[in-house]
Enzyme design. Structure first.
Site, PDB file in Angstrom:
ATOM      1  N   TYR A  60       1.161  -0.934  -0.019  1.00 32.42           N
ATOM      2  CA  TYR A  60      -0.088  -0.089  -0.394  1.00 32.42           C
ATOM      3  C   TYR A  60       0.761   0.856  -0.162  1.00 32.42           C
ATOM      4  CZ  TYR A  60      -2.928   3.629   1.655  1.00 32.42           C
ATOM      5  OH  TYR A  60      -3.570   4.787   1.641  1.00 32.42           O
ATOM      6  N   HIS A  61       0.497   2.782  -0.941  1.00 31.57           N
ATOM      7  CA  HIS A  61       1.286   3.124  -1.161  1.00 31.57           C
ATOM      8  C   HIS A  61       1.101   4.578  -0.061  1.00 31.57           C
ATOM      9  CE1 HIS A  61       3.687   6.791  -3.025  1.00 31.57           C
ATOM     10  NE2 HIS A  61       4.386   5.256  -3.719  1.00 31.57           N
ATOM     11  N   GLY A  62       1.535   5.236   0.652  1.00 29.68           N
ATOM     12  CA  GLY A  62       1.004   6.095   1.409  1.00 29.68           C
ATOM     13  C   GLY A  62       1.413   7.883   0.939  1.00 29.68           C
TER      14      GLY A  62
END
Length: 312
Positions: free
Chosen positions: A89-91
């Protein structure tokens, strides 16, 4: 003057940590250039010649991670000894991923090649740093070559869009991206899900997104600046691998779908496998989020987790 001073102070409070991270990144590249020139290093950036300086870089970022976010890494045993594809998951900014790369190198002396958006390679003055840390454009051919050479390869299917427009609900924004599943099938390697707890509480994007969304979709450039940088607790969890299954063959599908022509069957089989692999991966990442993340994310709780010893 007072109003201007207060405005500047407010801006600094919001953006000082992200700007500090950018400063450290560029400083790292400058030190690499100095090292390259003083030692007349001409070797490939991924070669062992760079390991000593790579260790120094990893040590700096690992220390920063420990001090500012009390960083923890869990599930390293789930990484395969050989090649594999990490999906995460990309913050708002991938600082947690940088922490992961640093600790992985310090613990296992492994380099994980990172697929990055094309705009990253247009940033001035970072070419050497990107090479030494293993950042690649992520074409199918490059990923297959890296996996063939035994590297771990990481990708965030949500990419910049997920970074800009996801929020504390931690919604995955993958769209129809299944290329990573196709590469995993062709390379016959497992996919490993990964997620960092509280990454959205550390750094966020502004709520008003319609204008910035239109701007991004038309230019593919991230104009929305991240803010925050609160010292919330970061824990990266590496999930169990989703293995490549060599037992499913086109011949087995023939028995189930006998009405399909051979050409259609092959196309159907590839699409089917891509869909299943992609769906399994998305489900695995979502499961990590559901298990380890309070939704919606809460900044105060994330800060208090710095003092929670029970989960170590």
């Amino acid at each position: 003057l007072i109003i201007a001073s207060l405005t500047i102070c407010a801006i600094l409070v919001f953006f000082i940590v992200p700007l500090t991270i950018v400063f450290f990144i560029y400083l790292t590249n400058i030190l690499l250039l100095i090292y390259q020139r003083n030692n007349e290093v001409k070797a490939d950036p991924l070669s062992d010649v760079w390991d000593s300086v790579r260790k120094s870089i990893a040590s700096f970022w690992d220390l920063y991670a420990r001090i500012w976010h009390g960083y923890e890494l869990h599930g390293v045993k789930n990484l395969p000894e050989g090649p594999g594809i990490l999906v995460y998951y990309h913050g708002a900014i991938p600082i947690d991923y940088l922490y992961f790369l640093s600790r992985l190198f310090l613990w296992k002396k492994r380099i994980c090649l990172s697929v990055a958006d094309h705009f990253v390679f247009r940033l001035p003055g970072l070419k050497l740093l990107l090479g030494v840390t293993g950042v690649i454009p992520g074409t199918r051919e490059e990923c297959l070559t890296a996996l063939k050479n035994g590297y771990l390869v990481s990708i965030s299917p949500g990419g910049v869009r997920e970074a800009l427009f996801s929020d504390e609900s931690y919604q995955l924004m993958w769209g129809n991206r299944k290329g990573f599943a196709q590469v995993a099938l062709e390379a016959k390697v497992p996919i490993i899900p990964m997620y960092t707890q509280n990454v959205r509480e550390g750094y966020r994007m502004f709520k008003e997104r319609r204008f910035f969304r239109q701007l991004y979709e038309s230019t593919r450039l991230p104009f929305t600046p991240p803010y925050g940088g609160l010292p919330v607790k970061f824990r990266t969890y590496i999930g169990k691998p989703i293995p490549y299954d060599p037992n499913i063959t086109a011949e087995e599908l023939v028995e189930k779908v006998s009405s399909l022509s051979l050409q259609n069957l092959t196309t159907y089989f590839v699409l089917y496998c891509k869909f299943i692999f992609s769906f399994q991966t998305k489900t695995a990442v979502q499961a990590l989020i559901s298990k380890h993340q309070t939704i919606p994310g809460n900044i105060w709780k994330a800060l208090l987790e710095r003092f929670d010893k029970r989960r170590k």
